[in-house]
Scaffold this active site. Structure first.
Site, PDB file in Angstrom:
ATOM      1  N   PRO A  93     -50.053 -15.292-108.276  1.00 14.25           N
ATOM      2  CA  PRO A  93     -48.714 -15.400-107.693  1.00 14.25           C
ATOM      3  C   PRO A  93     -47.795 -16.245-108.560  1.00 14.25           C
ATOM      4  O   PRO A  93     -48.191 -17.321-109.039  1.00 14.25           O
ATOM      5  CB  PRO A  93     -48.976 -16.070-106.339  1.00 14.25           C
ATOM      6  CG  PRO A  93     -50.416 -15.822-106.041  1.00 14.25           C
ATOM      7  CD  PRO A  93     -51.106 -15.779-107.363  1.00 14.25           C
ATOM      8  N   ILE A  94     -46.584 -15.781-108.770  1.00 11.50           N
ATOM      9  CA  ILE A  94     -45.625 -16.491-109.598  1.00 11.50           C
ATOM     10  C   ILE A  94     -45.372 -17.895-109.052  1.00 11.50           C
ATOM     11  O   ILE A  94     -45.260 -18.859-109.811  1.00 11.50           O
ATOM     12  CB  ILE A  94     -44.295 -15.707-109.679  1.00 11.50           C
ATOM     13  CG1 ILE A  94     -44.478 -14.446-110.537  1.00 11.50           C
ATOM     14  CG2 ILE A  94     -43.184 -16.569-110.267  1.00 11.50           C
ATOM     15  CD1 ILE A  94     -44.733 -14.726-112.000  1.00 11.50           C
ATOM     16  N   CYS A  95     -45.293 -18.024-107.724  1.00 14.29           N
ATOM     17  CA  CYS A  95     -45.011 -19.329-107.135  1.00 14.29           C
ATOM     18  C   CYS A  95     -46.101 -20.342-107.476  1.00 14.29           C
ATOM     19  O   CYS A  95     -45.835 -21.532-107.668  1.00 14.29           O
ATOM     20  CB  CYS A  95     -44.834 -19.215-105.625  1.00 14.29           C
ATOM     21  SG  CYS A  95     -46.266 -18.529-104.764  1.00 14.29           S
ATOM     22  N   THR A  96     -47.339 -19.856-107.558  1.00 13.24           N
ATOM     23  CA  THR A  96     -48.456 -20.750-107.882  1.00 13.24           C
ATOM     24  C   THR A  96     -48.398 -21.202-109.333  1.00 13.24           C
ATOM     25  O   THR A  96     -48.492 -22.401-109.624  1.00 13.24           O
ATOM     26  CB  THR A  96     -49.808 -20.058-107.606  1.00 13.24           C
ATOM     27  OG1 THR A  96     -49.893 -19.736-106.232  1.00 13.24           O
ATOM     28  CG2 THR A  96     -50.968 -20.974-107.990  1.00 13.24           C
ATOM     29  N   ASN A 135     -45.246 -23.527-109.827  1.00 14.30           N
ATOM     30  CA  ASN A 135     -45.067 -24.803-109.113  1.00 14.30           C
ATOM     31  C   ASN A 135     -46.346 -25.595-108.888  1.00 14.30           C
ATOM     32  O   ASN A 135     -46.343 -26.820-109.026  1.00 14.30           O
ATOM     33  CB  ASN A 135     -44.408 -24.539-107.757  1.00 14.30           C
ATOM     34  CG  ASN A 135     -43.070 -23.834-107.890  1.00 14.30           C
ATOM     35  OD1 ASN A 135     -42.251 -24.239-108.703  1.00 14.30           O
ATOM     36  ND2 ASN A 135     -42.849 -22.805-107.082  1.00 14.30           N
TER      37      ASN A 135
END
Length: 403
Positions: free
Chosen positions: A183-186, A189
């Site tokens: 996941p891009i968010c993982t 961030n």
């Protein structure tokens, strides 16, 4: 050699003549390619060519036995060819240090058989499509059998592909595992794994620094940059275990190779090449799977040709979509579809360009279409022509809308 049902000795003159006259192209000079090249030379093939775009790294030396420490940094194809020719008198091996895409149809026409020992799905797809595309029904010499081998740890496969006659590599694309994604968010961030840092460097940081330049997974300088950038990211989040080899494995989706598996699969590939060249015995029909995890197990079956295969099939692909789907969502769907797995597809119809990845002028001109619903761009029943860097042929997709 089988003549009227009689099997003649393997040292028969007819077999020796067949081996001397057969010109074979070996694609890949890594762990599998080294074994294949050595086996073909010792079997009696006299005219071999080898293509590989990689240079020798110290991590190769534990299994790519044609190389030594003094060869680090040199071309795999050149060193492998020189080594085998020194050890096997009478064989001529012509190496090429570069990509298979560098060569034209005339180059591939000179061979009777092509043998692949690659670690890249993209390269296999390209040569498979090229050999299918080259077939001319009026010219028997245009037909080039492809013997393909691959390994994943203790598992491997060998197969015989007769272009346009049997199932091709593209027909079985949905059998292979898709690349692991995060996941891009993982990765942006809250990275927790070394792989998250490597994905951050390749997916987010590379385009920020290098713009439209696409990193080359076979370029050591590019891998080194990704490794160093990922290592800095790891230091920020106290994540250890980021190595050059892991970076290479993540961006190329490589599973560590094992020498014994390479030997088994290379032997199977060379055995099939020998049978095709000499007709000494029936060749594989058409897929052999090997599993060495808990013993030695092989399973052979005939993989069926797909009528809707975008490379060798006679039927065009068709699908039913939601008319509210955006062009971006269609592109994501094409990239994730197991039997298509495109990387950077460009799409057009007979009358307009929907979205073109390159050149930059066309990309900018068609970018506005990405967020538009398909219903505003094409009619139900229209055919989209899809091109992609992974394939030398275009795909035809007929789209109808769900009611």
């Amino acid at each position: 050699m089988q003549i009227d049902g009689i099997i003649t000795p393997l040292d028969d003159q007819q077999i020796q003549d067949a081996l001397e006259q057969c010109k074979v192209l070996v694609i890949g000079a890594g762990g599998l390619g080294c074994e294949i090249l050595k086996n073909l030379a010792l079997t009696g093939f006299k005219h071999l060519h080898v293509i590989d775009m990689d240079t020798i790294d110290i991590s190769n030396l534990n299994r790519q036995f044609l190389f030594r420490s003094k060869d680090i940094g040199k071309s795999k194809a050149l060193v492998a060819a020189e080594f085998v020719m020194q050890r096997v008198p009478g064989v001529t091996i012509e190496p090429y240090f570069g990509k298979i895409q560098d060569k034209d149809d005339d180059y591939y026409h000179q061979f009777q058989i092509v043998v692949c020992g690659l670690d890249s799905v993209e390269a296999r797809r390209w040569i498979n499509a090229k050999l299918v595309e080259m077939v001319d029904e009026e010219d028997p010499e245009s037909w080039k059998p492809l013997v393909d081998g691959g390994t994943e740890g203790f598992k491997g496969q060998a197969r015989v592909i007769l272009p346009t006659m049997t199932s091709c590599y593209e027909c079985s694309l949905d059998m292979f595992n898709q690349r692991t994604s995060y996941p891009i968010c993982t990765i942006a961030n809250t990275p927790r794994l070394p792989e998250h840092c490597i994905e951050w460097a390749s997916v987010l940081e590379w385009p920020k620094v290098w713009g439209d330049v696409q990193y080359d997974t076979d370029n050591p300088e590019h891998i080194q940059w990704l490794f160093e950038t990922a290592s800095k990211r790891g230091s920020e989040f106290n994540i250890t275990g980021i190595t050059y080899a892991l970076t290479q494995g993540v961006v190329k989706n490589i599973i560590p190779a094992i020498a014994s598996t390479n030997a088994v699969i290379a032997a199977a590939c060379c055995n099939e090449t020998f049978k095709i060249a000499t007709m000494a015995a029936p060749y594989l029909n058409n897929y052999m799977m090997y599993t060495g995890n808990d013993g030695v197990y092989t399973y052979t079956f005939e993989h069926q040709k797909k009528a809707e295969c975008p490379v060798c099939g006679s039927a065009s692909m068709s699908t039913t979509l939601d008319p509210s789907m955006t062009l971006t969502e269609l592109i994501d769907w094409l990239q994730e579809k197991p039997d298509v797995q495109l990387k950077k597809p460009s799409l057009r119809t007979a009358t307009q360009s929907l979205y073109m990845q390159a050149p930059p002028v066309l990309e900018q001109a068609t970018r506005a279409n990405l967020e538009k619903p398909l219903s505003s761009l094409i009619d139900s029943g229209d055919t989209i022509t899809i091109t992609d860097a992974a394939l030398p042929v275009s795909l035809q997709l007929r789209v109808t809308y769900a009611q």
